[in-house]
Design a protein around this motif. Structure first.
Motif, PDB file in Angstrom:
ATOM      1  N   ASN A 360       0.816  -1.232   0.000  1.00 41.97           N
ATOM      2  CA  ASN A 360       0.000   0.000   0.000  1.00 41.97           C
ATOM      3  C   ASN A 360       0.842   1.272   0.000  1.00 41.97           C
ATOM      4  N   MET A 361       2.094   1.169  -0.425  1.00 39.09           N
ATOM      5  CA  MET A 361       2.976   2.341  -0.481  1.00 39.09           C
ATOM      6  C   MET A 361       2.429   3.374  -1.473  1.00 39.09           C
ATOM      7  N   PRO A 362       2.484   4.674  -1.153  1.00 38.17           N
ATOM      8  CA  PRO A 362       2.031   5.699  -2.107  1.00 38.17           C
ATOM      9  C   PRO A 362       2.878   5.698  -3.378  1.00 38.17           C
ATOM     10  N   LEU A 363       2.264   6.143  -4.457  1.00 36.29           N
ATOM     11  CA  LEU A 363       2.931   6.202  -5.763  1.00 36.29           C
ATOM     12  C   LEU A 363       2.940   7.644  -6.254  1.00 36.29           C
ATOM     13  N   VAL A 364       4.094   8.085  -6.703  1.00 39.93           N
ATOM     14  CA  VAL A 364       4.208   9.411  -7.323  1.00 39.93           C
ATOM     15  C   VAL A 364       4.650   9.199  -8.764  1.00 39.93           C
ATOM     16  N   PHE A 365       3.854   9.716  -9.698  1.00 38.92           N
ATOM     17  CA  PHE A 365       4.140   9.560 -11.126  1.00 38.92           C
ATOM     18  C   PHE A 365       4.724  10.854 -11.679  1.00 38.92           C
ATOM     19  N   GLU A 366       5.744  10.703 -12.489  1.00 43.13           N
ATOM     20  CA  GLU A 366       6.309  11.863 -13.153  1.00 43.13           C
ATOM     21  C   GLU A 366       5.468  12.199 -14.379  1.00 43.13           C
ATOM     22  N   VAL A 405       0.930  12.371   0.026  1.00 50.30           N
ATOM     23  CA  VAL A 405       2.145  11.573  -0.191  1.00 50.30           C
ATOM     24  C   VAL A 405       3.371  12.204   0.456  1.00 50.30           C
ATOM     25  N   GLN A 406       3.193  13.301   1.172  1.00 50.00           N
ATOM     26  CA  GLN A 406       4.336  14.010   1.746  1.00 50.00           C
ATOM     27  C   GLN A 406       4.952  13.262   2.924  1.00 50.00           C
ATOM     28  N   HIS A 407       6.288  13.324   2.981  1.00 53.63           N
ATOM     29  CA  HIS A 407       7.073  12.778   4.097  1.00 53.63           C
ATOM     30  C   HIS A 407       6.780  11.295   4.329  1.00 53.63           C
ATOM     31  N   GLN A 408       6.568  10.578   3.240  1.00 55.72           N
ATOM     32  CA  GLN A 408       6.394   9.133   3.298  1.00 55.72           C
ATOM     33  C   GLN A 408       7.378   8.479   2.333  1.00 55.72           C
ATOM     34  N   LYS A 409       7.593   7.179   2.549  1.00 58.35           N
ATOM     35  CA  LYS A 409       8.361   6.423   1.566  1.00 58.35           C
ATOM     36  C   LYS A 409       7.449   6.151   0.388  1.00 58.35           C
ATOM     37  N   ILE A 410       7.905   6.545  -0.801  1.00 57.27           N
ATOM     38  CA  ILE A 410       7.064   6.395  -1.999  1.00 57.27           C
ATOM     39  C   ILE A 410       7.871   5.714  -3.099  1.00 57.27           C
ATOM     40  N   LEU A 411       7.146   5.201  -4.095  1.00 54.17           N
ATOM     41  CA  LEU A 411       7.785   4.725  -5.317  1.00 54.17           C
ATOM     42  C   LEU A 411       7.532   5.768  -6.392  1.00 54.17           C
ATOM     43  N   SER A 430       6.071  -1.607 -23.441  1.00 51.20           N
ATOM     44  CA  SER A 430       6.554  -0.355 -22.857  1.00 51.20           C
ATOM     45  C   SER A 430       6.928  -0.575 -21.394  1.00 51.20           C
ATOM     46  N   LYS A 431       7.892   0.195 -20.916  1.00 50.34           N
ATOM     47  CA  LYS A 431       8.403  -0.003 -19.563  1.00 50.34           C
ATOM     48  C   LYS A 431       8.137   1.214 -18.680  1.00 50.34           C
ATOM     49  N   MET A 432       8.006   0.929 -17.406  1.00 52.07           N
ATOM     50  CA  MET A 432       7.850   1.971 -16.405  1.00 52.07           C
ATOM     51  C   MET A 432       8.917   1.731 -15.336  1.00 52.07           C
ATOM     52  N   TYR A 433       9.652   2.783 -15.015  1.00 52.32           N
ATOM     53  CA  TYR A 433      10.785   2.651 -14.108  1.00 52.32           C
ATOM     54  C   TYR A 433      10.447   3.279 -12.760  1.00 52.32           C
ATOM     55  N   GLY A 434      10.772   2.543 -11.683  1.00 48.78           N
ATOM     56  CA  GLY A 434      10.453   3.011 -10.347  1.00 48.78           C
ATOM     57  C   GLY A 434      11.684   3.231  -9.488  1.00 48.78           C
ATOM     58  N   LYS A 435      11.648   4.305  -8.709  1.00 50.13           N
ATOM     59  CA  LYS A 435      12.741   4.614  -7.792  1.00 50.13           C
ATOM     60  C   LYS A 435      12.144   4.933  -6.425  1.00 50.13           C
ATOM     61  N   TYR A 436      12.678   4.310  -5.372  1.00 50.57           N
ATOM     62  CA  TYR A 436      12.169   4.548  -4.029  1.00 50.57           C
ATOM     63  C   TYR A 436      12.746   5.846  -3.466  1.00 50.57           C
ATOM     64  N   ILE A 437      11.882   6.642  -2.853  1.00 50.42           N
ATOM     65  CA  ILE A 437      12.303   7.853  -2.148  1.00 50.42           C
ATOM     66  C   ILE A 437      11.800   7.721  -0.719  1.00 50.42           C
TER      67      ILE A 437
END
Length: 555
Positions: A360-366, A405-411, A430-437
């Motif tokens: 259930n981690m939040p997701l941030v999309f560029e 999504v602020q101040h949480q661990k997100i993908l 097509s590919k989607m790339y994820g980076k943990y913050i």
């Protein structure tokens, strides 16, 4: 409306409604529907891209059903009601002998078919256009206080559907200039404006963000005949598929023998001419002109009842259209039958793959107001679209999604492979790339304000203001600034960093609801030596620069 309906009419209308319900249930959401579902999670009198009626329809649908049908149910109801209203608007006594022809004509129209179940702003637009024509016809027959009020409410419904509904109202009114002397017509205008006051207030409270974007800030391209004007004519054919020669033949043959027919013709020709002229400035999307389908059903159905050749060929080609449309509609659900990879394909599988990795981690999309809501709909995770200077503003720029999504661990998901921790592959390859913050923090609502027009000269000292709309202070050390240089068409050609200075260098943060004044110098452009527009952007915490300022005109 007349209550007596031919049995075959009820059967065919019911079959269409049932097919749309089944299609709604089994077809995954398209991206725009998910975006409007995002609207509906917090009802408002307005949204970034559109008026609020599409969100209200989705909210009502959710009271009856879950899942996709909980987004689309009211669209099925409205599309069915639209055909009933159109049938009721046609007074020709011979129409009962041509029920099947009526449905073949209506069901063979390509986009009219799609909006039979997709929930988009055009769905209520079509419904209220049909309703306004019916009400206007009755108003012409007997102008009264009641019909004036009903017509005003209907016009408000149109405007709450989509902004270019104004064209429908304008062209109907222009067809009968004598309405300016009719007190009940003025009453309808007053009622419509009164009903629209909440949306006017919302626009005012949100700095007219919707109007500014659509009319002033939206990027464009230089004129291209093939892409713009020729593309417009291709859209006119695509609206009606194989029946288009006989549909336009019926239009050309129609005569304004009465005020109502004159209104139908003004509406069709007015919209066609308006968007033809617009095609010299921008690419015309097919759905922008779909509203002509409503008056054309009335015009062409009348023509079919009088012309044997048109009746025969619209019947034949209409059946072929319907067969093709049904095949394509099955392909929306069952991918192997689809001739193309459509946007309903593969999204649910991709969401499941991501959810399996992150829970259930939040997701941030560029830069994706399309992916953010589709992932939230199917996973239940909080999502946010982080819009940067390579994209555009949207609903995520003005609502409270950022705070979730602020101040949480997100993908952080994007189309860029740099430093990717996770890689997800869609069915189309097509590919989607994820980076943990670990501790995500963004300030995309910070505003930079330049005085307009700007006296541009490289190396010349300028002033801009930084406004903090948040209810907390922000450390200025977390912020970096740049300037974007744009063409006449608001296309960014240069993005160059700047180091603005405060008059008081001891200030280290900007307070909540506070404004600071900076001085800076325009850097030497690399590509665009004579920009038409400039804009100041902000990078926070090493994220990409955002769209924080207006496109400001250069002298």
């Amino acid at each position: 409306m007349k209550s007596k309906l031919p049995r075959i009419f009820i059967i065919l209308l019911g079959i269409g409604f049932l097919i749309n319900l089944l299609q709604s249930y089994f077809t995954p959401l398209i991206f725009d529907e998910a975006y409007y579902w995002h609207y509906a999670q917090k009802l408002s009198w307005g949204y970034f891209d559109h008026p609020p009626l599409v969100a209200l329809l989705i909210k009502i649908s959710s009271f009856f059903f879950d899942g996709e049908l909980g987004v689309r149910f009211m669209s099925c109801v409205l599309s069915t009601a639209t055909l009933f209203i159109l049938w009721s608007t046609i007074d020709n006594p011979k129409k009962k002998d041509y029920v099947v022809h009526f449905f073949i004509l209506a069901y063979s129209m390509t986009l009219l078919n799609a909006y039979g179940f997709f929930t988009l702003p055009d769905t209520p637009l079509l419904f209220f256009t049909a309703l306004l024509l019916y009400v206007y016809k009755r108003f012409l027959e007997k102008p009264s206080l009641l019909w004036g009020i009903i017509m005003g409410i209907t016009m408000a419904g149109l405007m709450y559907s989509k902004y270019h509904a104004a064209l429908v109202i304008i062209f109907i009114l222009l067809s009968n200039i004598k309405l300016v002397f009719n007190k009940y017509a003025w009453l309808s205008v007053f009622v419509a404006l009164l009903c629209y006051v909440p949306h006017f207030i919302w626009l005012s409270q949100n700095d007219y963000v919707t109007i500014n974007y659509h009319l002033f800030d939206r990027p464009n391209d230089p004129y291209n005949f093939k892409k713009y004007t020729l593309g417009y004519f291709v859209n006119l054919v695509a609206l009606f598929g194989l029946t288009f020669p006989w549909v336009y033949w019926g239009l050309f043959k129609a005569k304004a023998q009465d005020k109502f027919t004159k209104a139908l013709l003004f509406l069709v020709y007015g919209v066609l001419i308006f968007f033809f002229i617009s095609s010299f400035n921008r690419r015309i999307q097919t759905q922008w002109i779909i509203v002509i389908s409503i008056p054309l059903i009335i015009i062409v159905f009348r023509f079919m009842m009088e012309n044997e050749i048109a009746k025969k060929w619209i019947y034949r080609m209409g059946l072929v259209n319907i067969a093709i449309i049904l095949y394509l509609r099955i392909g929306l659900v069952y991918e192997p039958m689809s001739p193309i990879y459509y946007e309903t394909h593969g999204n649910i599988g991709l969401v499941k793959d991501v959810a399996k990795k992150i829970g259930n981690m939040p997701l941030v999309f560029e830069n994706s107001y399309r992916n953010a809501p589709i992932f939230e709909f199917y996973s239940g995770n909080n999502t946010y679209s982080l819009n940067n200077e390579s994209y555009r503003l949207n609903q995520y720029s003005i609502d409270d999604s950022e705070s979730k999504v602020q101040h949480q661990k997100i993908l952080y998901l994007s189309g860029r492979a740099t430093d990717a921790d996770e890689i997800f592959t869609k069915d189309d390859g097509s590919k989607m790339y994820g980076k943990y913050i670990d501790n995500f923090e963004s300030f995309r609502k910070l505003k930079t304000l330049l005085e307009e027009p700007v006296d541009f000269k490289a190396g010349q000292e300028q002033i801009f203001q930084l406004y903090n709309p948040y209810d907390f202070d922000i450390d200025l050390n977390k912020l970096q600034f740049n300037v974007a240089y744009m063409t006449d068409f608001k296309i960014v050609k240069d993005r160059l960093p700047i180091k603005p200075k405060l008059n008081n260098p001891t200030i280290t943060s900007i307070g909540a609801k506070d404004t600071l004044t900076y001085t800076f110098k325009f850097p030497e452009p690399r590509e665009l030596k004579d920009p038409t527009y400039v804009r100041i952007g902000i990078m926070e915490n090493k994220l990409n620069y955002g769209i924080n300022g207006k496109n400001t005109k250069v002298k």
